[in-house]
Design an enzyme around this catalytic site. Structure first.
Site, PDB file in Angstrom:
ATOM      1  N   VAL A 179       3.448   9.321  12.520  1.00  0.00           N
ATOM      2  CA  VAL A 179       2.967   9.808  11.223  1.00  0.00           C
ATOM      3  C   VAL A 179       2.104   8.739  10.533  1.00  0.00           C
ATOM      4  O   VAL A 179       1.048   9.042   9.966  1.00  0.00           O
ATOM      5  CB  VAL A 179       4.154  10.234  10.336  1.00  0.00           C
ATOM      6  CG1 VAL A 179       3.664  10.757   9.000  1.00  0.00           C
ATOM      7  CG2 VAL A 179       4.979  11.302  11.048  1.00  0.00           C
ATOM      8  N   GLU A 212       5.998  16.251   0.897  1.00  0.00           N
ATOM      9  CA  GLU A 212       5.489  17.448   1.578  1.00  0.00           C
ATOM     10  C   GLU A 212       5.709  17.381   3.090  1.00  0.00           C
ATOM     11  O   GLU A 212       6.035  18.382   3.736  1.00  0.00           O
ATOM     12  CB  GLU A 212       3.988  17.608   1.279  1.00  0.00           C
ATOM     13  CG  GLU A 212       3.335  18.821   1.884  1.00  0.00           C
ATOM     14  CD  GLU A 212       3.886  20.130   1.330  1.00  0.00           C
ATOM     15  OE1 GLU A 212       3.633  20.445   0.173  1.00  0.00           O
ATOM     16  OE2 GLU A 212       4.577  20.851   2.089  1.00  0.00           O
ATOM     17  N   VAL A 236       9.096  18.631   5.684  1.00  0.00           N
ATOM     18  CA  VAL A 236       9.441  19.927   6.301  1.00  0.00           C
ATOM     19  C   VAL A 236       8.175  20.557   6.847  1.00  0.00           C
ATOM     20  O   VAL A 236       7.182  20.668   6.126  1.00  0.00           O
ATOM     21  CB  VAL A 236      10.072  20.894   5.275  1.00  0.00           C
ATOM     22  CG1 VAL A 236      10.463  22.207   5.936  1.00  0.00           C
ATOM     23  CG2 VAL A 236      11.282  20.269   4.612  1.00  0.00           C
ATOM     24  N   ASP A 242      18.111  18.863  13.013  1.00  0.00           N
ATOM     25  CA  ASP A 242      16.807  18.634  12.370  1.00  0.00           C
ATOM     26  C   ASP A 242      16.442  19.850  11.504  1.00  0.00           C
ATOM     27  O   ASP A 242      16.064  19.707  10.335  1.00  0.00           O
ATOM     28  CB  ASP A 242      15.764  18.406  13.481  1.00  0.00           C
ATOM     29  CG  ASP A 242      14.351  18.366  12.966  1.00  0.00           C
ATOM     30  OD1 ASP A 242      13.905  17.289  12.532  1.00  0.00           O
ATOM     31  OD2 ASP A 242      13.675  19.424  12.980  1.00  0.00           O
ATOM     32  N   LYS A 256      15.949  20.375   7.219  1.00  0.00           N
ATOM     33  CA  LYS A 256      14.759  21.016   6.635  1.00  0.00           C
ATOM     34  C   LYS A 256      15.156  22.242   5.809  1.00  0.00           C
ATOM     35  O   LYS A 256      14.607  22.482   4.734  1.00  0.00           O
ATOM     36  CB  LYS A 256      13.779  21.410   7.742  1.00  0.00           C
ATOM     37  CG  LYS A 256      13.192  20.203   8.467  1.00  0.00           C
ATOM     38  CD  LYS A 256      12.447  20.644   9.709  1.00  0.00           C
ATOM     39  CE  LYS A 256      11.796  19.493  10.430  1.00  0.00           C
ATOM     40  NZ  LYS A 256      11.328  19.864  11.768  1.00  0.00           N
TER      41      LYS A 256
END
Ligand SMILES: NC(=O)c1ccc[n+]([C@@H]2O[C@H](COP(=O)([O-])OP(=O)(O)OC[C@H]3O[C@@H](n4cnc5c(N)ncnc54)[C@H](OP(=O)(O)O)[C@@H]3O)[C@@H](O)[C@H]2O)c1
Length: 434
Positions: free
Chosen positions: A14, A130, A133, A202, A206
């Site tokens: 990321v 943001e 999820v 996971d 979320k």
């Protein structure tokens, strides 16, 4: 106008996507903001041995996150490490230092986001999440702003790309779960330890987060009924097909009276629903509101660039909010000013085409049509004709390889005048890859 200075902690999937976008999309970002986002400091355990993208070329580089959080030149910190230990220290350290935080960390936020937000609010800074999820789907913005006026009654999600990929492979190839998982691990679609993905944890984090945004509740992830996909086998897809269904790892939150039913588990879905069409590593969220009825959001759930877009968009929002003047609020047209523009001539657009003819049958028709196409430098892809049709009003189809619209229009105009045409050909572009 003064730049806003960023500190990026975590340069993995990321973090690197975020820096790529800040490098390659800097111009558009500045046109939307009216000022620039400047990467002032970056950190990862191996930061000093990394080659950094353009945006970070003049940044302070460190392997100690504390030096980013406490850097006097950093206005906003992005926490892109993951987990609930060091990441928590980074987020709380930044807030304590009076800096707004952007994070992609679903695990930490699902576990303790409300308390972290209270600390941020008390310190007068912002928390934005943001990317936590459905990486590439702006679902927080939708629930926070886009449909804020509605009262969400039901939310369904396919929130874990890895398990959706595995179920799609089992369905399409009839392979066993263990074989598909091993292949997914080999291809890098699944982690070496797949537990978080295939056992639903996971997705559960979320869903807890989305339930907060949709229903205004704080749910501990452990309180959500969770079953993964390990027990789903090819035979289940065969039976599901007989019932007109497929099987998905479905996250569901449904208001019932004064409470919520919340679960993550494999479920049968009718094949003709929009959710059933979500294939491979894609994610989707479907909401039903009391007033606005159904809305549906679809996109990539993960990956450096889709998730990086979410992080950068949050950084832009937070950077804007650092400025008190209404002139710096989100402009209604997204950009601070619009350039004069006119659409390109549609005739220049290249597309594959579908031409449907109705003709009176006689020998030499294909020859006549293909010679007109050749005159216009257009190549045929396929010729299709259904059997046993009326020879005096015979429908058939020619598909064309990608060709400029103007040339196709001219060819169709010429074809319309041929004596065997019962009516002018119907020409439709074929849109692929949607
Ligand atoms: N991957 C996705 O597509 C995706 C999608 C949505 C959300 N997320 C979330 O985004 C976050 C990051 O995920 P990721 O996939 O980018 O992880 P990743 O590839 O494992 O990257 C983690 C980064 O954090 C750095 N790091 C770890 N511990 C550190 C420490 N103590 N001090 C400084 N740096 C440290 C690592 O440094 P080194 O590189 O030097 O080891 C690495 O650069 C997670 O919360 C994840 O859940 C990820």
């Amino acid at each position: 106008m003064q730049d806003v200075n960023l500190g990026i902690v975590g340069l993995g999937n990321v973090g690197s996507g975020t820096l790529t976008i800040l490098s390659e999309n800097a111009g558009q970002i500045a046109r939307k903001l009216g000022f620039r986002l400047n990467v002032a400091a970056v950190c990862s355990r191996s930061a000093k041995s990394r080659t950094l993208p353009e945006a970070a070329k003049s940044a302070f580089v460190t392997e100690d996150w504390g030096e980013v959080v406490n850097h006097p030149g950093v206005d906003v910190v992005a926490e892109l490490i993951g987990g609930t230990t060091v990441a928590r220290e980074v987020v709380e350290g930044a807030i304590a230092a009076g800096k707004s935080v952007v994070t992609a960390n679903k695990e930490l936020i699902a576990l303790d986001g409300a308390a972290i937000w209270q600390k941020a609010a008390a310190r007068g800074v912002t928390l934005a999440m943001e990317a936590s999820v459905c990486g590439g789907i702006p679902i927080h913005a939708v629930l926070r702003e886009g449909i804020a006026g509605d009262r969400v009654e039901t939310l369904f999600g396919i929130l874990n790309g890895t398990s959706n990929y595995i179920l799609t492979e089992i369905e399409q190839h009839g392979s066993a779960f263990d074989d598909v998982l091993a292949e997914a691990q080999k291809l890098g679609y699944a982690e070496a330890d797949p537990t978080a993905d295939v056992d639903g944890f996971d997705a559960r984090s979320k869903l807890a987060l989305l339930a907060s945004l949709a229903f205004g509740v704080r749910l501990h992830p452990d309180s959500i009924h969770t079953e993964g996909i390990r027990r789903v086998s090819p035979i289940d897809f065969q039976y599901a097909r007989q019932l007109g269904c497929t099987i998905k790892l479905l996250c569901s939150a449904r208001r019932d009276g004064s409470g919520l039913f919340v679960s993550v588990r494999s479920a049968l879905l009718a094949r003709n629903t929009i959710m059933a069409g979500v294939q491979g590593a894609y994610n989707a969220v479907w909401c039903r509101g009391a007033f606005g009825a159904d809305t549906f959001y679809y996109g990539r759930g993960a990956g450096p660039n889709p998730t990086g877009v979410a992080v950068v968009s949050d950084l832009m929002r937070v950077a804007r909010e650092l400025r008190p003047s209404p002139a710096h609020r989100v402009p209604p047209f997204a950009f601070t000013s619009l350039e004069e523009s006119a659409p390109l001539d549609i005739g220049l657009q290249k597309r594959p085409w579908y031409l449907r003819f109705r003709i009176t049958d006689r020998p030499g028709i294909i020859r006549d049509l293909s010679s007109i196409l050749a005159e216009h430098a257009i190549s045929i892809d396929a010729v299709l004709q259904l059997p046993d049709q009326d020879k005096h009003n015979l429908p058939f189809v020619i598909t064309l390889e990608s060709s400029p619209e103007a040339a196709v229009r001219r060819a169709v105009e010429k074809m319309s005048k041929l004596d065997f045409m019962v009516q002018p050909p119907l020409a439709l572009p074929i849109e692929r890859g949607l």
